[in-house]
Design an enzyme around this catalytic site. Sequence first.
Site, PDB file in Angstrom:
ATOM      1  N   HIS A  14      49.410  -1.906  -9.077  1.00  0.00           N
ATOM      2  CA  HIS A  14      48.612  -1.176 -10.066  1.00  0.00           C
ATOM      3  C   HIS A  14      48.903  -1.761 -11.448  1.00  0.00           C
ATOM      4  O   HIS A  14      50.032  -2.176 -11.731  1.00  0.00           O
ATOM      5  CB  HIS A  14      48.979   0.314 -10.024  1.00  0.00           C
ATOM      6  CG  HIS A  14      48.067   1.153 -10.840  1.00  0.00           C
ATOM      7  ND1 HIS A  14      48.180   1.266 -12.211  1.00  0.00           N
ATOM      8  CD2 HIS A  14      46.988   1.907 -10.487  1.00  0.00           C
ATOM      9  CE1 HIS A  14      47.216   2.050 -12.668  1.00  0.00           C
ATOM     10  NE2 HIS A  14      46.480   2.457 -11.638  1.00  0.00           N
ATOM     11  N   GLU A  42      40.303  -2.909 -10.767  1.00  0.00           N
ATOM     12  CA  GLU A  42      40.501  -1.927 -11.831  1.00  0.00           C
ATOM     13  C   GLU A  42      40.623  -2.655 -13.169  1.00  0.00           C
ATOM     14  O   GLU A  42      41.723  -3.112 -13.525  1.00  0.00           O
ATOM     15  CB  GLU A  42      41.776  -1.124 -11.581  1.00  0.00           C
ATOM     16  CG  GLU A  42      41.760  -0.344 -10.293  1.00  0.00           C
ATOM     17  CD  GLU A  42      42.692   0.853 -10.381  1.00  0.00           C
ATOM     18  OE1 GLU A  42      42.211   1.977 -10.290  1.00  0.00           O
ATOM     19  OE2 GLU A  42      43.907   0.644 -10.560  1.00  0.00           O
ATOM     20  N   GLU A  69      49.504  -0.483 -14.187  1.00  0.00           N
ATOM     21  CA  GLU A  69      50.634   0.149 -14.893  1.00  0.00           C
ATOM     22  C   GLU A  69      51.964  -0.404 -14.380  1.00  0.00           C
ATOM     23  O   GLU A  69      52.926  -0.517 -15.138  1.00  0.00           O
ATOM     24  CB  GLU A  69      50.556   1.678 -14.755  1.00  0.00           C
ATOM     25  CG  GLU A  69      49.421   2.240 -15.604  1.00  0.00           C
ATOM     26  CD  GLU A  69      48.785   3.510 -15.070  1.00  0.00           C
ATOM     27  OE1 GLU A  69      49.365   4.163 -14.195  1.00  0.00           O
ATOM     28  OE2 GLU A  69      47.677   3.839 -15.551  1.00  0.00           O
ATOM     29  N   LYS A  83      49.614   9.460 -10.059  1.00  0.00           N
ATOM     30  CA  LYS A  83      50.568   8.875 -11.019  1.00  0.00           C
ATOM     31  C   LYS A  83      51.786   9.805 -11.193  1.00  0.00           C
ATOM     32  O   LYS A  83      52.163  10.493 -10.253  1.00  0.00           O
ATOM     33  CB  LYS A  83      49.865   8.574 -12.339  1.00  0.00           C
ATOM     34  CG  LYS A  83      48.590   7.763 -12.140  1.00  0.00           C
ATOM     35  CD  LYS A  83      48.025   7.225 -13.409  1.00  0.00           C
ATOM     36  CE  LYS A  83      46.729   6.507 -13.117  1.00  0.00           C
ATOM     37  NZ  LYS A  83      46.189   5.838 -14.276  1.00  0.00           N
ATOM     38  N   GLY A  96      41.884   5.100 -17.594  1.00  0.00           N
ATOM     39  CA  GLY A  96      42.338   6.216 -18.430  1.00  0.00           C
ATOM     40  C   GLY A  96      41.764   6.198 -19.835  1.00  0.00           C
ATOM     41  O   GLY A  96      42.219   6.932 -20.702  1.00  0.00           O
TER      42      GLY A  96
END
Length: 250
Positions: free
Chosen positions: A96, A166, A98, A11, A172
Site C-alpha cells: 500500500h 491506487e 502508505e 487502516k 484520502g
Amino acid sequence: MRRKIVVGNWKMNKTVAESAELASAVVAALGNDCSACEAGIAPTYPALDAVGCTIKGSEVLLVAQNCHYEDDGAYTGEVSTGMLKAVGCSYVIIGHSERRQYFGETDATVNLRIKKVLAAGMKAILCVGETLDERESGAFEAVVSSQVTGGLQGVVDISDIVIAYEPVWAIGTGRTASSEQAQEVHKIIRNKVAELYGAAAAEAVRIQYGGSVKPSNAAELFAMPDIDGGLIGGAALKAEDFVAIVKAAC
Ligand code: PEP
C-alpha cells in the site's frame, strides 16, 4: 468474465469492539446479495480474530493490511503469514502506498512479501500507483509498470494475485481519478501483465481501483472494462457506504 472484488481497508482505525460492530453491520447490510462479486474487510491486526469470528458463515472475507516476509523470529512488531492464515485471512494487502511512503517499503520488500503470502496459501493484493509529481510529469506509465514488474519478480503463477491501482494523489484526498484516467492505467497494467505472463493471465487478472471511491462514483468506475472492483479506504468505515459500493460492483 472476471469476478469483481471490493475490499475495505480500515487502516489504523477502530478498537476491537468497534471493529466487530462494523463487521457485523457490514454482514447484516450485505445479506446474501454479494455472490456475484467478492467482498472483504481488512481490520487492524488486533481485531482480525474478533472480526473473523463475526463474519464467519457470511460471504465476507477476512483480509490483512500487511505481513512480514519471515516465518518467525526476532522481528519486533511484525506479523507472519502463518499467523494471518491461522486467524482466517484469505487475502493480504501488500505494498500500500502508505507502507511505501511511511515505512520504507520498496518493490524488493513488496516482492518478498508477495511470495510469502502465496507460499502460505493466501492471495495477495499488490498495490501500485504514482504520486502527483509522477502523474504531472507524465511518468505514471513507467512508474506503475515498474512497480508491477518489481512486485511480481520471480512469481511464476499470478492466479492468486489481485492488483490494486491506487494513484497516491487520490488516496484520502477526495480527489478521485476520472473513470477514463483510471481505465487508461488499468489497461497499461493489463498490457504489462500480458507482456510478463501472456494474454490469458492478463485477461484473468483482476485489477482494482482505489482512491476516494464512494457510493456516488463507484458504479461509473466499476463499469470501465478493465476495472474489476475497488480497494476502499475512508468509505469502508461506514457500513452503509461500503455495502453500497459492494452492491455497485455486484
Ligand atoms: C486506500 O487507502 O487504499 C484508499 C483507497 O483510501 P481512500 O478510499 O480513503 O482514498
